[in-house]
Write a protein that holds these residues in place. Sequence first.
Motif, short mmCIF file in Angstrom:
data_model
loop_
_atom_site.label_atom_id
_atom_site.label_comp_id
_atom_site.label_asym_id
_atom_site.label_seq_id
_atom_site.Cartn_x
_atom_site.Cartn_y
_atom_site.Cartn_z
N ASP A 165 30.36 -20.30 -1.91
CA ASP A 165 29.35 -21.06 -2.75
C ASP A 165 29.80 -22.51 -2.71
OD1 ASP A 165 27.47 -22.31 -4.50
OD2 ASP A 165 27.33 -20.12 -5.50
N GLU A 166 28.90 -23.58 -2.18
CA GLU A 166 29.26 -24.89 -2.11
C GLU A 166 29.11 -25.45 -3.46
OE1 GLU A 166 27.62 -26.39 1.32
OE2 GLU A 166 29.04 -25.48 2.71
N THR A 167 28.25 -24.93 -4.49
CA THR A 167 28.15 -25.51 -5.75
C THR A 167 28.91 -25.14 -6.69
OG1 THR A 167 26.59 -23.54 -6.49
CG2 THR A 167 25.40 -25.22 -5.10
N ILE A 168 29.99 -24.45 -6.35
CA ILE A 168 30.98 -23.87 -7.37
C ILE A 168 32.31 -24.49 -6.85
CG2 ILE A 168 32.02 -22.24 -8.54
CD1 ILE A 168 29.76 -20.43 -8.11
N THR A 169 33.10 -25.24 -7.78
CA THR A 169 34.27 -25.87 -7.40
C THR A 169 35.43 -24.86 -7.44
OG1 THR A 169 33.34 -28.34 -7.60
CG2 THR A 169 35.87 -27.91 -7.34
N LYS A 170 36.20 -24.54 -6.48
CA LYS A 170 37.37 -23.77 -6.65
C LYS A 170 38.56 -24.77 -6.71
CE LYS A 170 34.77 -22.24 -4.27
NZ LYS A 170 33.22 -22.57 -4.12
N VAL A 171 39.26 -24.58 -7.82
CA VAL A 171 40.38 -25.52 -8.24
C VAL A 171 41.67 -24.63 -7.85
CG1 VAL A 171 41.75 -26.73 -9.73
CG2 VAL A 171 39.15 -26.94 -9.80
N LEU A 172 42.57 -25.04 -7.08
CA LEU A 172 43.82 -24.54 -6.67
C LEU A 172 44.99 -25.32 -6.79
CD1 LEU A 172 41.35 -23.12 -4.60
CD2 LEU A 172 43.21 -21.56 -4.13
N HIS A 173 46.12 -24.80 -6.88
CA HIS A 173 47.40 -25.47 -6.50
C HIS A 173 48.17 -25.13 -5.17
CE1 HIS A 173 50.46 -28.48 -7.56
NE2 HIS A 173 51.27 -27.43 -7.30
N ASP A 174 48.17 -26.23 -4.32
CA ASP A 174 48.74 -25.58 -2.84
C ASP A 174 47.66 -24.65 -2.36
OD1 ASP A 174 49.96 -26.02 -0.73
OD2 ASP A 174 51.67 -24.88 -1.40
#
Length: 150
Positions: free
Chosen positions: A116-125
């Motif tokens: 889903d492009e409207t939800i930002t996924k935050v990850l480290h590396d």
Amino acid sequence: FSETEMKVLIDSRSVQTLESPTVGFCEFLEYVRPDDLYIPPHLFVNCPDTLAQAKKIFESLGEGDVVGVDTEGNEHVELLQTCFTDDQGESKVILFDFLSAAKPLITPFLRTIMEDETITKVLHDATQDSKKLVKVGVQMRTVFDSSVGF
């Protein structure tokens, strides 16, 4: 997890390593962080019933929302962790067990969230997490990688 798992008990005075027979992941998590930093999982998804509960929780996500994502496992996804804040401002940690029999049901559901492009996924590396997710047929879109910077 193997028949014997290592549990790290952290308290204010010492760190102890304990061996124990196989335990469930939720019980294992109780020992890996100090109480003041640890957010217990709201839901551990490993069967159709818990997946249905996760779907109801994720229904509140929409445009502009942010979900923290992390995968565990060496070459393949064994566990996917998500964390977000719901409409009431409460943190929700939901764990998806890719070693369970529910994997064929979990994958299509996660595909809808991760793609889903409207939800930002935050990850480290995010590189390793992305590679593992692609192996199960999930491609993440709209990703912020905290290791790259702001």
